[in-house]
Design an enzyme around this catalytic site. Structure first.
Site, PDB file in Angstrom:
ATOM      1  N   GLU A 186       0.832  -1.217   0.000  1.00 37.22           N
ATOM      2  CA  GLU A 186       0.000   0.000   0.000  1.00 37.22           C
ATOM      3  C   GLU A 186       0.864   1.262   0.000  1.00 37.22           C
ATOM      4  OE1 GLU A 186      -2.886  -0.481   3.204  1.00 37.22           O
ATOM      5  OE2 GLU A 186      -4.217  -1.566   1.846  1.00 37.22           O
ATOM      6  N   GLU A 284      -5.964  -7.162  -1.628  1.00 36.01           N
ATOM      7  CA  GLU A 284      -6.597  -7.325  -0.310  1.00 36.01           C
ATOM      8  C   GLU A 284      -8.068  -6.968  -0.440  1.00 36.01           C
ATOM      9  OE1 GLU A 284      -4.800  -5.077   2.835  1.00 36.01           O
ATOM     10  OE2 GLU A 284      -2.773  -5.671   2.293  1.00 36.01           O
TER      11      GLU A 284
END
Ligand code: CA
Length: 650
Positions: A186, A284
């Protein structure tokens, strides 16, 4: 009985094929789970599960079971149920000076080797997720590892290359089948303490270089979050291209609670795939199967979470969400897979917070331990605890699989069971204390296919209980009902209902009201000023310096009121009135029926005119109002009118 629960006796025997799996897939017999088939799903489409916390969970005594109730290796259970890839996060050094783990599984490369070995034994590939940090890296923080703290970018680049290379070699030595490597987690513009693309490009390319050398067949992935931020992903992709960053997969987190629509995700990823000739995936995702926490440590998502809720928090809702994400990515240009995040991070115990806390600290099975404070004092160091996603797992608190785990197999075939109600939406009612409590005969159900339908509800509310509610004054109540085997809830607010529109002038205009200026006042309008209002910020204002120019009426007409008795009230304050004539009034069918005299004296002294016992018959037209006439003295008459009320008296 208002719907029929279909017991499906058809059975499917699914055998692993083509992907090198050694584990026979789970026999699905009469699953009640509704699953809409994902059309044209490729055999090698990546169906992944992040289970990074598994070793710590097992140290804390957690056990996992298959659908037959047999205790089994988690990886075997997942493989049996259609998961073909395992994802594992890797932190450089998630330990403090005395060797105490920070938590979150304490996942260093040695933990990843263990997890990778077990994934390989169950026939599954591994995605290695390098955070390049000693603990959690996400859009809010990308902290540099302790050992690299004082390094300039050149030295850090070399260190990152060597670390990636050596870590992957460890995995390779044990025969782990690494299919993909993430360089960063991320990394929304930050990575490893670096905050400029100019520096980050060196780090990403150093990681990619190591992957190409050790696992030449593995894909290199970059990973970002927040696809809902307009233009952000295209900006990242542009920079990656501009700096010639070597990667194969542009991966996104997609948590439907916060991350916008699937359509937006798919469009954005498609554009990147087409523009830069890349693969794309959801790295995710997750959905809650229950709002309840099960480990005494608060969850990210609960009953009242202010999030986008396109699915109910049910086992079926979780399966529908996963199916829809898979469907979206499978039909996105370049879409290669979907990975679920931490689907086995369940409670380490049902006894107490204290008992669990001991395990989280000892084994690293919570999201953070208190030992993380030395590295991350502001977040982990303050809020350390257990699993924040135990209600998003595919296992119940005792380790038994939820029916939703079957979704990874069933997306390939579909399971077209008759849709039935899965969750009942809340009913909300505002009832006048003198009105009638009438609960609706139906409530909105979310069906197992995620469609919405009205279904009959039986409410558990006796006449005696209703009477208590009528007599209890303004208050809030929750009434429980049944819709088949599902619970329904009605939230009822008993109120003194005000039938007037814009009763406190909070629309900041005359909506609902009519003003008739009979004297030609200098100022006569709705004003926004909290300090001059009785409640809220709006009120009716008047002022005039000219003598005898303040004369007006302010009134509101009401039709179609239920016959019965009503009471009316309105408030005023003001000053410099000189001789004054002010009164509240009601007109019935055009004729003045009652008045109540009022007075203005000084700033802040509100006077309320009240007219009770207004008797309304069928079809009567009611007008409520206030008449104001001031001669004016000194600097001119002024005043404020606010908070009109018309309530039923029964
Ligand atoms: Ca929890």
């Amino acid at each position: 009985m208002i719907w029929i629960v279909m017991l499906v006796s058809a059975s499917l025997l699914l055998l692993a094929c083509g992907t090198g799996g050694k584990v026979a897939k789970e026999r699905i017999e009469g699953s009640s789970l509704y699953v809409k088939k994902v059309e044209d799903l490729k055999e090698d489409f990546l169906l992944g599960m992040d289970v990074s916390s598994v070793l710590a969970e097992e140290r804390s005594g957690v056990r996992y079971y298959d659908f037959q109730g047999q205790e089994r290796d988690l990886f075997t259970i997942l493989a049996q149920n259609g998961v073909n890839t395992i994802r594992v996060r890797v932190w450089n050094d998630p330990y403090d000076e005395s060797g105490k783990g920070y938590g979150g599984g304490n996942n260093d490369i040695d933990a990843a080797v263990e997890i990778g070995k077990r994934a390989a034994a169950a026939g599954m590939g591994l995605i290695v997720d390098f955070h390049y940090s000693d603990f959690w890296a996400d859009p809010s923080k990308q902290m540099v590892p302790k050992a690299w703290k004082d390094m300039e970018i050149e030295e850090k680049t070399e260190a990152l290359y060597e670390y990636t290379r050596d870590s992957l070699k460890k995995l390779k030595k044990t025969g782990v089948k690494v299919t993909m490597v993430q360089v960063g987690n991320e990394t929304n513009q930050f990575l490893c303490g670096e905050k400029t693309w100019f520096n980050i490009q060196y780090l990403l390319n150093a990681g990619a270089k190591a992957v190409r050398e050790v696992y030449p067949k593995a894909l290199v992935a970059v990973h970002f979050a927040n696809p809902e931020r307009e233009g952000a992903y295209l900006d990242y992709a542009w920079h990656l291209d501009y700096y010639s960053v070597d990667y194969d997969v542009f991966a996104s987190s997609y948590y439907p609670y916060w991350h916008g629509t699937l359509e937006n995700l798919s469009d954005t990823l498609s554009e990147i795939a087409e523009t830069y000739n890349k693969k794309v995936m959801v790295m995710e995702t997750s959905w809650a199967y229950t709002p309840e926490d099960s480990d005494f440590s608060g969850n990210t998502i609960g009953e009242g979470s202010a999030v986008t809720k396109n699915y109910p928090y049910t086992v079926q809702g979780q399966a529908n969400c996963v199916r829809d994400v898979i469907d979206a990515v499978a039909h996105t240009t370049g879409g290669v897979g979907v990975c679920y995040w931490e689907g086995a991070w369940i409670s380490v115990g049902t006894e107490s917070w204290e008992a669990n806390h001991e395990k989280w600290e000892r084994d690293g099975s919570g999201w953070a331990s208190s030992y993380a404070a030395s590295y991350d004092p502001n977040d982990a160091g303050k809020y350390y605890g257990g699993s924040a996603v135990d209600n998003q797992a595919f296992f119940d608190p005792e380790g038994h699989p939820l029916e939703s785990l079957r979704v990874f197999n069933l997306v390939r075939y579909g399971n077209d069971v008759e849709p039935r109600p899965d969750a009942i939406g809340d009913t909300r009612l505002v009832v006048d204390l003198n009105g009638v409590i009438e609960l609706p005969e139906t409530a909105d159900a979310v069906m197992t296919d995620n469609s919405r339908e009205a279904v009959p509800v039986t409410w558990q509310l006796t006449e005696a209980e209703k009477q208590k509610m009528y007599e209890g004054g303004p208050a809030a109540y929750t009434v429980i009902g049944r819709a088949g085997d599902l619970e329904a809830k009605a939230y009822i607010s008993m109120v003194e209902y005000n039938f007037l529109q814009n009763d406190s002038f909070e629309t900041l205009d005359l909506t609902g009201w009519t003003v008739t200026d009979l004297g030609g006042a200098d100022e006569l309008y709705v004003e926004e000023k909290a300090t001059d209002s009785l409640t809220g910020v709006g009120h009716m204002h008047f002022w005039s310096a000219k003598a005898n120019s303040v004369e007006f009426t302010l009134e509101q007409e009401l039709r179609d009121l239920r016959p019965g008795a009503y009471q009316y009230a309105i408030s005023i304050m003001g000053g410099d009135a000189g001789e004054q004539e002010i009164y509240a009034y009601v007109k019935l069918n055009g004729e003045i029926a009652a008045t109540a005299p009022m007075h203005i004296t000084s700033y802040g002294s509100w006077d309320t005119g009240r007219i009770p016992d207004i008797s309304l018959g069928e079809g009567d037209v009611l007008v409520v109002g206030i008449y104001v006439k001031c001669q004016g003295e000194g600097s001119g008459a002024w005043g404020k009118i606010d908070d009109a009320m018309l309530n039923s008296q029964g």
